[in-house]
Design an enzyme around this catalytic site. Structure first.
Site, PDB file in Angstrom:
ATOM      1  N   GLY A  56       0.710  -1.240  -0.175  1.00  0.00           N
ATOM      2  CA  GLY A  56      -0.083  -0.081  -0.165  1.00  0.00           C
ATOM      3  C   GLY A  56       0.871   1.248   0.206  1.00  0.00           C
ATOM      4  N   ASP A  57       0.797   2.089   1.100  1.00  0.00           N
ATOM      5  CA  ASP A  57       1.519   3.294   1.089  1.00  0.00           C
ATOM      6  C   ASP A  57       2.635   3.266   2.220  1.00  0.00           C
ATOM      7  OD1 ASP A  57      -0.103   3.465   3.355  1.00  0.00           O
ATOM      8  OD2 ASP A  57      -0.834   5.511   2.974  1.00  0.00           O
ATOM      9  N   GLU A  58       2.580   2.157   2.811  1.00  0.00           N
ATOM     10  CA  GLU A  58       3.743   1.812   3.786  1.00  0.00           C
ATOM     11  C   GLU A  58       5.079   1.258   3.568  1.00  0.00           C
ATOM     12  OE1 GLU A  58       1.242  -0.814   6.135  1.00  0.00           O
ATOM     13  OE2 GLU A  58       0.077   0.483   7.140  1.00  0.00           O
TER      14      GLU A  58
END
Length: 155
Positions: A56-58
């Site tokens: 994801g955005d991690e």
């Protein structure tokens, strides 16, 4: 890790507002943003570290840093990840996105972005260039980013 546990620094980061970026500017902009975050963390981690996207955005970065330098190195990370910092470029306008890759003028690797002057460049390369050349104006932010909804004719 076992030999130098006091020299390890783990950073966990998330790309704030990533979904909004993808929704407003499209997946090419989202992909460019993720690549930019990954490149910043990789540069920060240095030759004795590693960085990567968890999903994801991690992201995560693990670096080996002497204890006396850890606070300073973490301070150096802040302007790379805080959008309010003036060193980060705001290139939300669709005119920055190319349809085919070309060599970046700074690192020569394929890039999908272009500056206001039309130079093909990675956003992170342009930001690093700006940091290293604070008295020269070459790469600048958009005056006001346009959202995809604002582009084109509306009824």
């Amino acid at each position: 890790m076992e030999r130098h546990p006091d020299e390890l620094v783990l950073v966990l980061a998330a790309a704030d507002h990533f979904k909004q970026l993808n929704d407003d500017f499209g997946h090419a902009a989202g992909d460019a943003a993720l690549a930019s975050v990954g490149a910043r963390l990789t540069e920060w981690a240095g030759p004795h570290g590693v960085a990567g996207r968890l999903g994801g955005d991690e992201f995560a970065a693990l670096a080996r840093i002497e204890p006396g330098h850890q606070a300073l190195r973490l301070d150096h990370l802040a302007p790379m990840t805080t959008p309010e910092q003036p060193t980060l470029l705001n290139w939300g306008d669709r005119s920055h996105f190319r349809t085919t890759p070309a060599p970046c003028v700074l690192c020569r690797k394929p890039a999908m972005l272009r500056s206001h002057a039309g130079e093909v460049v990675h956003k992170v390369c342009a930001e690093i260039w700006n940091l290293r050349n604070p008295h020269e104006v070459r790469f600048v932010s958009d005056d006001r980013p346009r959202r995809r909804k604002e582009v084109g004719v509306h009824a």
